[in-house]
Design an enzyme around this catalytic site. Sequence first.
Site, PDB file in Angstrom:
ATOM      1  N   GLY A 191       0.858  -1.184   0.000  1.00 31.57           N
ATOM      2  CA  GLY A 191       0.000   0.000   0.000  1.00 31.57           C
ATOM      3  C   GLY A 191       0.895   1.236   0.000  1.00 31.57           C
ATOM      4  N   GLN A 241      -5.577  -8.847  -2.873  1.00 29.67           N
ATOM      5  CA  GLN A 241      -5.625  -7.917  -1.734  1.00 29.67           C
ATOM      6  C   GLN A 241      -7.061  -7.562  -1.346  1.00 29.67           C
ATOM      7  OE1 GLN A 241      -3.587  -7.610  -4.367  1.00 29.67           O
ATOM      8  NE2 GLN A 241      -1.725  -6.482  -3.891  1.00 29.67           N
ATOM      9  N   ASP A 286      -1.474   4.738  -6.282  1.00 25.24           N
ATOM     10  CA  ASP A 286      -0.054   4.581  -5.966  1.00 25.24           C
ATOM     11  C   ASP A 286       0.772   5.748  -6.484  1.00 25.24           C
ATOM     12  OD1 ASP A 286      -1.234   1.668  -6.159  1.00 25.24           O
ATOM     13  OD2 ASP A 286       0.478   1.681  -4.801  1.00 25.24           O
TER      14      ASP A 286
HETATM   15  O1  MRU Z   1       0.600  -3.934  -4.597  1.00 30.14           O
HETATM   16  P1  MRU Z   1      -0.029  -3.224  -3.443  1.00 30.14           P
HETATM   17  O2  MRU Z   1      -0.847  -4.109  -2.574  1.00 30.14           O
HETATM   18  O3  MRU Z   1       0.984  -2.420  -2.658  1.00 30.14           O
HETATM   19  O4  MRU Z   1      -1.014  -2.210  -4.148  1.00 30.14           O
HETATM   20  C1  MRU Z   1      -1.756  -1.319  -3.367  1.00 30.14           C
HETATM   21  C2  MRU Z   1      -2.713  -0.511  -4.146  1.00 30.14           C
HETATM   22  O5  MRU Z   1      -2.782  -0.595  -5.352  1.00 30.14           O
HETATM   23  C3  MRU Z   1      -3.535   0.473  -3.395  1.00 30.14           C
HETATM   24  O6  MRU Z   1      -4.755   0.677  -4.030  1.00 30.14           O
HETATM   25  C4  MRU Z   1      -2.778   1.802  -3.360  1.00 30.14           C
HETATM   26  O7  MRU Z   1      -1.504   1.628  -2.796  1.00 30.14           O
HETATM   27  C5  MRU Z   1      -3.495   2.840  -2.637  1.00 30.14           C
HETATM   28  S1  MRU Z   1      -3.365   2.531  -0.914  1.00 30.14           S
HETATM   29  C6  MRU Z   1      -4.057   3.653   0.037  1.00 30.14           C
END
Ligand code: MRU
Length: 366
Positions: free
Chosen positions: A52, A202, A243
């Site tokens: 995240g 996730q 992200d």
């Molecule tokens: O690969 P991840 O689990 O780190 O991806 C996370 C996401 O895509 C979330 O939607 C993003 O980080 C926003 S978190 C508040």
Amino acid sequence: MKIHNTHYRTIWPAGEGVRVIDQTQLPFTFATADLRSLNDAVEAIRVMIVRGAPLIGATAAYGVALALRADASDASLAAAAKALKAARPTAVNLAWAVDRVSATVAPLAPAHRAAAAWTEAGDIADADVEQCRAIGQHGLAIIRALASKKGRDSGPLNILTHCNAGWLACVDWGTALAPVYMAHDAGIPIHVWVDETRPRNQGASLTAYELGAHGVPHTVIADNTGGLLMQRSEVDMAIVGSDRTVANGDVCNKIGTYLKALAAHDTGVPFYVALPSSTIDWNLASGGLIPIEERDARELTHISGQTEAGALETVRIAPEGSRALNPAFDVTPARLVTGLITERGVCAASRAGLKSLFPEIPAAAE
Ligand code: MRU
């Protein structure tokens, strides 16, 4: 957020370093992991013990502090920054946090650097909590308005979300889920469609876990189901996290977000993106310039879960010898986004919209 009646952040100082919730073990086991060195922090980010965008930023900030505790030289600072930035490339919060801590400590004498970095990392974590709380308030106003337009007699407001942009992805509260928690706590009837979010799931594992722990009604759906539900008018709004959001309002988020935004656009469903300003990359002019992380093909060819007997197992689901491609993020063009929900308020997904909320930022990428 509370788990088993105890309030948790996702990262907090403990012992010789920081303690984090080990997200690779959820939803089956609530376990923590201790990060005591730069290498611990890099590995936790790389293997997604923490994940995240805001949380990997906070973890990276503490990673710099841990590196400086061991060796506070200029060379150590530069090596730590390089290792942390290489751990995951897409979420800009990581580089942002590393650069912020580095800029704070670089002018100091080495003897003072570790303590200053530790304080700065704590400030980054605390600020994230407050920013997510503010995002929650701004998003709550949108949910309240849509729910009142729909009317209580028409059932709960159905909100679709993708991946996990809840408190597990941040230090507390979450971005996309902060307004959801606040709406639920305010007594607004809501129900969340949770995209499973292949390949790492996730949504099914983390978002469903969070929502369940908070008592928010939700249903896990396959990633491909959202379009049908939107056509059937069973989605009232979508909220996702980000992200990296760039200067023109293009939004990078978990792979599959773009397809949800296309379907939402086609069916007239409002599509909001919630993000703290630490997720905005003012230096990139458009989303096509964002580096997209490509992860191990094994995340696609295999799947992990719990057996009926309670054991965690990983099994192959694709034939031996088949190749797999696993880009972890995609870019949703600004034109498909109804609004960006930030800690300063809601704006259009455009250069002008972002500038209206952040007028102090120099336009690096005009
Ligand atoms: O690969 P991840 O689990 O780190 O991806 C996370 C996401 O895509 C979330 O939607 C993003 O980080 C926003 S978190 C508040």
